[in-house]
Design a protein around this motif. Structure first.
Motif, PDB file in Angstrom:
ATOM      1  N   SER A   1      42.894  30.017  32.596  1.00  0.00           N
ATOM      2  CA  SER A   1      43.334  30.336  31.245  1.00  0.00           C
ATOM      3  C   SER A   1      42.178  30.839  30.384  1.00  0.00           C
ATOM      4  N   ASN A   2      42.448  31.898  29.619  1.00  0.00           N
ATOM      5  CA  ASN A   2      41.507  32.498  28.653  1.00  0.00           C
ATOM      6  C   ASN A   2      40.298  33.168  29.296  1.00  0.00           C
ATOM      7  N   ALA A   3      40.293  33.316  30.595  1.00  0.00           N
ATOM      8  CA  ALA A   3      39.200  34.038  31.248  1.00  0.00           C
ATOM      9  C   ALA A   3      39.293  35.524  30.915  1.00  0.00           C
ATOM     10  N   VAL A   4      38.145  36.188  30.922  1.00  0.00           N
ATOM     11  CA  VAL A   4      38.093  37.640  30.734  1.00  0.00           C
ATOM     12  C   VAL A   4      37.455  38.223  31.994  1.00  0.00           C
ATOM     13  N   VAL A   5      38.252  38.926  32.779  1.00  0.00           N
ATOM     14  CA  VAL A   5      37.807  39.425  34.082  1.00  0.00           C
ATOM     15  C   VAL A   5      37.655  40.942  34.019  1.00  0.00           C
ATOM     16  N   VAL A   6      36.460  41.422  34.284  1.00  0.00           N
ATOM     17  CA  VAL A   6      36.183  42.866  34.249  1.00  0.00           C
ATOM     18  C   VAL A   6      35.571  43.352  35.561  1.00  0.00           C
ATOM     19  N   LYS A   7      35.446  42.454  36.546  1.00  0.00           N
ATOM     20  CA  LYS A   7      34.905  42.823  37.854  1.00  0.00           C
ATOM     21  C   LYS A   7      35.878  42.385  38.941  1.00  0.00           C
ATOM     22  N   PRO A   8      35.843  43.061  40.100  1.00  0.00           N
ATOM     23  CA  PRO A   8      36.760  42.693  41.183  1.00  0.00           C
ATOM     24  C   PRO A   8      36.600  41.231  41.591  1.00  0.00           C
ATOM     25  N   VAL A   9      37.699  40.641  42.032  1.00  0.00           N
ATOM     26  CA  VAL A   9      37.710  39.243  42.469  1.00  0.00           C
ATOM     27  C   VAL A   9      38.120  39.201  43.935  1.00  0.00           C
ATOM     28  N   PRO A  10      37.290  38.598  44.794  1.00  0.00           N
ATOM     29  CA  PRO A  10      37.654  38.511  46.220  1.00  0.00           C
ATOM     30  C   PRO A  10      38.909  37.668  46.427  1.00  0.00           C
ATOM     31  N   ALA A  11      39.560  37.882  47.539  1.00  0.00           N
ATOM     32  CA  ALA A  11      40.770  37.133  47.870  1.00  0.00           C
ATOM     33  C   ALA A  11      40.481  35.641  47.956  1.00  0.00           C
ATOM     34  N   GLY A  12      41.396  34.848  47.421  1.00  0.00           N
ATOM     35  CA  GLY A  12      41.308  33.397  47.531  1.00  0.00           C
ATOM     36  C   GLY A  12      40.347  32.715  46.589  1.00  0.00           C
ATOM     37  N   CYS A  13      39.697  33.462  45.703  1.00  0.00           N
ATOM     38  CA  CYS A  13      38.712  32.868  44.791  1.00  0.00           C
ATOM     39  C   CYS A  13      39.363  32.404  43.496  1.00  0.00           C
ATOM     40  N   THR A  14      38.662  31.517  42.803  1.00  0.00           N
ATOM     41  CA  THR A  14      39.076  31.057  41.482  1.00  0.00           C
ATOM     42  C   THR A  14      38.054  31.529  40.464  1.00  0.00           C
ATOM     43  N   VAL A  15      38.524  32.098  39.362  1.00  0.00           N
ATOM     44  CA  VAL A  15      37.658  32.667  38.336  1.00  0.00           C
ATOM     45  C   VAL A  15      37.955  32.007  37.000  1.00  0.00           C
TER      46      VAL A  15
END
Length: 255
Positions: free
Chosen positions: A146-160
């Motif tokens: 919640s409330n994360a700001v993602v601007v880069k690719p995220v690998p499969a199965g990861c938590t950001v």
């Protein structure tokens, strides 16, 4: 068409324990309404009836609070829980079995034509208020807090989590994956949070304690070496610090 509708209703029961019966889901869930109306507007968009598609999209936003551009490509069993404030851009791609919560934005970072919105793989969960921006790829099974700001690719199965988003949990060994699969069968991790997400403050304190422990061992070794060479007397560790307290700011002001 009916098969797709059954899938959409069934996935609500899998991911929302508040759902009681199919009639209630079909008549009162704005996330489902938004997805159904998007399918129609998307077909109009593909038929190059752009104005009509945008009009239907705006009507859907008026009634559901969810804005899905008719050009967005949405997969099967897509669930939007609560939904208010969700925005999905024109070139966004959402894979099968994905889940979005309220306040999520799948947005762009450029005014240029072409691909400018994110692509979500299969079974991605995006927590409430999270922003996924730009033509990036979010791997299958990823979790965005919640409330994360993602601007880069995220690998499969990861938590950001965090601003900017950072990976805190990566796919582990086979045993850990089996445990995760079992947990998924038992219950759903809502809002893109996992049970093992660390408290960032506690994590920072634990790292400091580990560092202090290493330093303490090195000082102990150095002290004994100096004593063996007759350079200085070995010194003991500090006494127990449990009784040492710092005066709080409230006490200082009350004096």
């Amino acid at each position: 068409m009916l098969q797709r509708l059954r899938e959409d209703i069934h996935c609500v029961f899998e991911r929302d324990p508040a759902a009681r019966n199919s009639f209630e889901v079909l008549t009162t869930y704005p996330g489902l309404h938004a997805v159904l109306m998007h399918r129609l507007s998307h077909r109009l968009w593909q038929a190059r009836l752009f104005w009509l598609a945008r009009l239907l999209s705006n009507i859907a936003r008026l009634f559901t609070g969810i804005e899905i551009h008719p050009g967005a490509d949405i997969g099967r069993r897509f669930f939007i829980d609560h939904g208010m404030g969700v925005v999905i851009g024109e070139t966004a791609v959402v894979g099968d079995d994905c889940t979005l919560y309220h306040g999520v934005t799948l947005g762009g970072t450029s005014w240029q034509k072409g691909k400018r919105h994110p692509t979500l793989g299969r079974d991605v969960v995006v927590g409430a208020g999270a922003k996924v921006l730009g033509p990036i790829e979010i791997g299958a099974g990823a979790r965005i807090g919640s409330n994360a700001v993602v601007v880069k690719p995220v690998p499969a199965g990861c938590t950001v989590i965090g601003v900017p988003g950072r990976v805190i949990e990566r796919p582990a060994d086979a045993a850990s994956r089996r445990r995760a699969d079992t947990a998924k069968r038992i219950g759903f991790d809502a809002y893109g949070a996992t049970r093992d997400v660390p408290d960032p403050v506690a994590n920072a304190i634990n790292r400091m304690l580990d560092h202090i422990h290493v330093l303490d061992q090195r000082v102990e070794t150095l002290s004994r070496t100096l004593e063996e060479h007759g350079l200085t007397r070995h010194f003991e560790h500090l006494d127990d610090l449990d009784n040492c307290e710092m005066e709080s700011a409230t006490e200082q002001h009350s004096v």
